[in-house]
Design a protein around this motif. Structure first.
Motif, PDB file in Angstrom:
ATOM      1  N   ILE A  99       0.863  -1.175   0.000  1.00 54.61           N
ATOM      2  CA  ILE A  99       0.000   0.000   0.000  1.00 54.61           C
ATOM      3  C   ILE A  99       0.898   1.223   0.000  1.00 54.61           C
ATOM      4  O   ILE A  99       1.706   1.404   0.904  1.00 54.61           O
ATOM      5  CB  ILE A  99      -0.955  -0.002   1.200  1.00 54.61           C
ATOM      6  CG1 ILE A  99      -1.947  -1.163   1.063  1.00 54.61           C
ATOM      7  CG2 ILE A  99      -1.699   1.321   1.310  1.00 54.61           C
ATOM      8  CD1 ILE A  99      -2.958  -1.270   2.179  1.00 54.61           C
ATOM      9  N   ASN A 100       0.781   2.002  -1.054  1.00 52.63           N
ATOM     10  CA  ASN A 100       1.640   3.163  -1.256  1.00 52.63           C
ATOM     11  C   ASN A 100       3.119   2.774  -1.198  1.00 52.63           C
ATOM     12  O   ASN A 100       3.942   3.501  -0.644  1.00 52.63           O
ATOM     13  CB  ASN A 100       1.343   4.247  -0.222  1.00 52.63           C
ATOM     14  CG  ASN A 100       1.673   5.641  -0.758  1.00 52.63           C
ATOM     15  OD1 ASN A 100       1.555   5.905  -1.944  1.00 52.63           O
ATOM     16  ND2 ASN A 100       2.088   6.520   0.135  1.00 52.63           N
ATOM     17  N   GLY A 101       3.436   1.621  -1.763  1.00 50.17           N
ATOM     18  CA  GLY A 101       4.820   1.176  -1.841  1.00 50.17           C
ATOM     19  C   GLY A 101       5.343   0.476  -0.611  1.00 50.17           C
ATOM     20  O   GLY A 101       6.490   0.001  -0.603  1.00 50.17           O
ATOM     21  N   GLN A 102       4.546   0.368   0.441  1.00 52.53           N
ATOM     22  CA  GLN A 102       4.983  -0.284   1.675  1.00 52.53           C
ATOM     23  C   GLN A 102       4.365  -1.675   1.796  1.00 52.53           C
ATOM     24  O   GLN A 102       3.161  -1.846   1.608  1.00 52.53           O
ATOM     25  CB  GLN A 102       4.573   0.532   2.903  1.00 52.53           C
ATOM     26  CG  GLN A 102       5.304   1.860   3.055  1.00 52.53           C
ATOM     27  CD  GLN A 102       4.889   2.546   4.340  1.00 52.53           C
ATOM     28  OE1 GLN A 102       3.762   3.017   4.474  1.00 52.53           O
ATOM     29  NE2 GLN A 102       5.787   2.609   5.305  1.00 52.53           N
ATOM     30  N   ASP A 103       5.174  -2.646   2.124  1.00 50.18           N
ATOM     31  CA  ASP A 103       4.702  -4.007   2.351  1.00 50.18           C
ATOM     32  C   ASP A 103       3.853  -4.007   3.632  1.00 50.18           C
ATOM     33  O   ASP A 103       4.351  -3.659   4.710  1.00 50.18           O
ATOM     34  CB  ASP A 103       5.901  -4.946   2.510  1.00 50.18           C
ATOM     35  CG  ASP A 103       5.513  -6.417   2.589  1.00 50.18           C
ATOM     36  OD1 ASP A 103       4.336  -6.713   2.889  1.00 50.18           O
ATOM     37  OD2 ASP A 103       6.382  -7.265   2.364  1.00 50.18           O
ATOM     38  N   VAL A 104       2.580  -4.399   3.526  1.00 52.30           N
ATOM     39  CA  VAL A 104       1.704  -4.337   4.700  1.00 52.30           C
ATOM     40  C   VAL A 104       2.164  -5.276   5.805  1.00 52.30           C
ATOM     41  O   VAL A 104       1.840  -5.063   6.983  1.00 52.30           O
ATOM     42  CB  VAL A 104       0.238  -4.627   4.324  1.00 52.30           C
ATOM     43  CG1 VAL A 104      -0.296  -3.608   3.334  1.00 52.30           C
ATOM     44  CG2 VAL A 104       0.072  -6.045   3.784  1.00 52.30           C
ATOM     45  N   ALA A 105       2.928  -6.311   5.449  1.00 47.57           N
ATOM     46  CA  ALA A 105       3.426  -7.236   6.468  1.00 47.57           C
ATOM     47  C   ALA A 105       4.471  -6.582   7.361  1.00 47.57           C
ATOM     48  O   ALA A 105       4.774  -7.088   8.442  1.00 47.57           O
ATOM     49  CB  ALA A 105       4.012  -8.483   5.801  1.00 47.57           C
ATOM     50  N   ARG A 106       5.020  -5.445   6.919  1.00 42.30           N
ATOM     51  CA  ARG A 106       6.057  -4.761   7.686  1.00 42.30           C
ATOM     52  C   ARG A 106       5.545  -3.497   8.387  1.00 42.30           C
ATOM     53  O   ARG A 106       6.322  -2.741   8.948  1.00 42.30           O
ATOM     54  CB  ARG A 106       7.230  -4.399   6.765  1.00 42.30           C
ATOM     55  CG  ARG A 106       7.903  -5.609   6.133  1.00 42.30           C
ATOM     56  CD  ARG A 106       9.022  -5.204   5.189  1.00 42.30           C
ATOM     57  NE  ARG A 106       9.669  -6.357   4.599  1.00 42.30           N
ATOM     58  CZ  ARG A 106      10.681  -7.018   5.143  1.00 42.30           C
ATOM     59  NH1 ARG A 106      11.172  -6.604   6.303  1.00 42.30           N
ATOM     60  NH2 ARG A 106      11.216  -8.062   4.549  1.00 42.30           N
ATOM     61  N   ILE A 107       4.229  -3.279   8.328  1.00 43.91           N
ATOM     62  CA  ILE A 107       3.624  -2.107   8.965  1.00 43.91           C
ATOM     63  C   ILE A 107       2.895  -2.562  10.223  1.00 43.91           C
ATOM     64  O   ILE A 107       2.197  -3.584  10.211  1.00 43.91           O
ATOM     65  CB  ILE A 107       2.626  -1.414   8.010  1.00 43.91           C
ATOM     66  CG1 ILE A 107       3.291  -1.076   6.671  1.00 43.91           C
ATOM     67  CG2 ILE A 107       2.073  -0.140   8.641  1.00 43.91           C
ATOM     68  CD1 ILE A 107       2.316  -0.536   5.640  1.00 43.91           C
ATOM     69  N   THR A 108       3.032  -1.819  11.321  1.00 45.24           N
ATOM     70  CA  THR A 108       2.311  -2.180  12.534  1.00 45.24           C
ATOM     71  C   THR A 108       0.815  -2.039  12.309  1.00 45.24           C
ATOM     72  O   THR A 108       0.362  -1.269  11.455  1.00 45.24           O
ATOM     73  CB  THR A 108       2.720  -1.286  13.721  1.00 45.24           C
ATOM     74  OG1 THR A 108       2.299   0.062  13.456  1.00 45.24           O
ATOM     75  CG2 THR A 108       4.231  -1.321  13.930  1.00 45.24           C
ATOM     76  N   ARG A 109       0.036  -2.773  13.072  1.00 45.48           N
ATOM     77  CA  ARG A 109      -1.413  -2.746  12.908  1.00 45.48           C
ATOM     78  C   ARG A 109      -1.971  -1.338  13.137  1.00 45.48           C
ATOM     79  O   ARG A 109      -2.866  -0.894  12.402  1.00 45.48           O
ATOM     80  CB  ARG A 109      -2.057  -3.749  13.874  1.00 45.48           C
ATOM     81  CG  ARG A 109      -3.578  -3.833  13.789  1.00 45.48           C
ATOM     82  CD  ARG A 109      -4.058  -4.179  12.388  1.00 45.48           C
ATOM     83  NE  ARG A 109      -3.559  -5.423  11.895  1.00 45.48           N
ATOM     84  CZ  ARG A 109      -4.110  -6.616  12.126  1.00 45.48           C
ATOM     85  NH1 ARG A 109      -5.201  -6.701  12.849  1.00 45.48           N
ATOM     86  NH2 ARG A 109      -3.586  -7.701  11.611  1.00 45.48           N
ATOM     87  N   LYS A 110      -1.452  -0.626  14.121  1.00 50.38           N
ATOM     88  CA  LYS A 110      -1.969   0.711  14.397  1.00 50.38           C
ATOM     89  C   LYS A 110      -1.622   1.666  13.257  1.00 50.38           C
ATOM     90  O   LYS A 110      -2.468   2.457  12.815  1.00 50.38           O
ATOM     91  CB  LYS A 110      -1.419   1.247  15.711  1.00 50.38           C
ATOM     92  CG  LYS A 110      -2.025   2.600  16.103  1.00 50.38           C
ATOM     93  CD  LYS A 110      -1.683   2.984  17.525  1.00 50.38           C
ATOM     94  CE  LYS A 110      -2.393   4.263  17.930  1.00 50.38           C
ATOM     95  NZ  LYS A 110      -2.144   4.626  19.339  1.00 50.38           N
ATOM     96  N   ALA A 111      -0.398   1.585  12.755  1.00 51.50           N
ATOM     97  CA  ALA A 111      -0.002   2.457  11.650  1.00 51.50           C
ATOM     98  C   ALA A 111      -0.815   2.143  10.402  1.00 51.50           C
ATOM     99  O   ALA A 111      -1.224   3.052   9.663  1.00 51.50           O
ATOM    100  CB  ALA A 111       1.490   2.299  11.371  1.00 51.50           C
ATOM    101  N   LEU A 112      -1.078   0.855  10.166  1.00 53.34           N
ATOM    102  CA  LEU A 112      -1.878   0.469   9.009  1.00 53.34           C
ATOM    103  C   LEU A 112      -3.306   0.988   9.151  1.00 53.34           C
ATOM    104  O   LEU A 112      -3.929   1.416   8.162  1.00 53.34           O
ATOM    105  CB  LEU A 112      -1.875  -1.054   8.860  1.00 53.34           C
ATOM    106  CG  LEU A 112      -2.528  -1.627   7.603  1.00 53.34           C
ATOM    107  CD1 LEU A 112      -1.813  -1.144   6.344  1.00 53.34           C
ATOM    108  CD2 LEU A 112      -2.519  -3.160   7.647  1.00 53.34           C
ATOM    109  N   SER A 113      -3.827   0.984  10.383  1.00 52.99           N
ATOM    110  CA  SER A 113      -5.199   1.436  10.621  1.00 52.99           C
ATOM    111  C   SER A 113      -5.368   2.934  10.414  1.00 52.99           C
ATOM    112  O   SER A 113      -6.495   3.412  10.270  1.00 52.99           O
ATOM    113  CB  SER A 113      -5.638   1.063  12.049  1.00 52.99           C
ATOM    114  OG  SER A 113      -5.685  -0.344  12.202  1.00 52.99           O
TER     115      SER A 113
END
Length: 254
Positions: A61-75
């Protein structure tokens, strides 16, 4: 924000539910997911939203692997609207929508004017502002769905995933909700059961069959009699307006 999926595969035990799916959603685009029951639409949405980890492949999402983003940041970036939800807790409509502000607040932060404004605007957008003090348990199924969309809007996401959000709504609110989602300044992926609604409100449509991509393109390119027959096993005539309007499907009773 863009959404890019590469070779997603996911399943339960030995059953493959999503099979080698790749797709790209451009910033601001509305992509519709259609397919027969059991074709993997809901599972694919959850993979795209980072709610499930694929067996193979990746989502960016926007060039970032969602597996490497914290749940809060992704939310803070992504909202997910599921088909239905229930609670036995005695809460009001506004209480439910306030939950959408959770990703933007620290544990010690007080409720701010900006939070309250976001909740009020979200309720207004789904025509539920007059019900904000009403008890959740007293709402109809359609009203609850509108409140869940308001909760997602209160999150202030840049990408929204919606799993058949119009299932419990009358036709007026089906159209109003999808028009609102289409007109928002965000990227959206919507699983839909009604093919004509997909044609009306989606920039492009991805067709799933047994977990795999069968077709992807504009409504004109995808909603053809051949694809409808092969994927949905129905006979249909597709009206394609000469003025570049949206196609309309008329199903055959015979």
């Amino acid at each position: 924000m863009s959404v890019v999926a590469q070779n997603l595969t996911w399943g339960v035990k030995r059953k493959t539910i999503v099979s080698d799916v790749s797709l790209t959603v451009a910033p601001g685009e509305t992509l519709g997911l259609i397919g027969p029951n059991g074709s993997g639409k809901s599972s694919l949405l959850r993979l795209l939203a980072g709610l499930r980890r694929p067996g193979t492949g990746r989502v960016e999402i926007n060039g970032q692997d969602v597996a490497r983003i914290t749940r809060k940041a992704l939310s803070r970036q992504v909202a997910f609207v599921q088909q239905s939800a229930a609670t036995d807790t005695n809460v009001t409509v506004a209480d439910v929508v306030r939950l959408g502000r959770t990703p933007h607040r620290s544990a010690l932060a007080g409720w701010s004017e900006a939070d309250e404004a976001a909740v009020g605007e979200a309720l207004t957008r789904v025509d539920m502002a007059s019900r904000k003090t009403q008890a959740w348990q007293t709402l109809s199924g359609g009203e609850r769905q509108r409140v869940h969309i308001a909760r997602a809007l209160a999150q202030a996401p840049q990408v929204m995933f919606l799993d058949e959000p119009t299932n419990h709504l009358d036709i007026h609110h089906q159209i109003e909700i999808l028009r609102m989602v289409r007109d928002l300044d965000l990227t959206s992926v919507i699983a839909l059961h009604d093919l004509n609604l997909a044609a009306m409100f989606c920039d492009r449509i991805l067709v799933l069959r047994e977990g795999a991509v069968c077709a992807c393109g504009t409504p004109h390119a995808v909603l053809t009699p051949d694809i409808l027959r092969d994927v949905f096993r129905v006979s249909a005539h597709v009206d394609a307006p000469a003025d570049a309007g949206r196609p309309h499907i008329r199903f055959s009773a015979g």
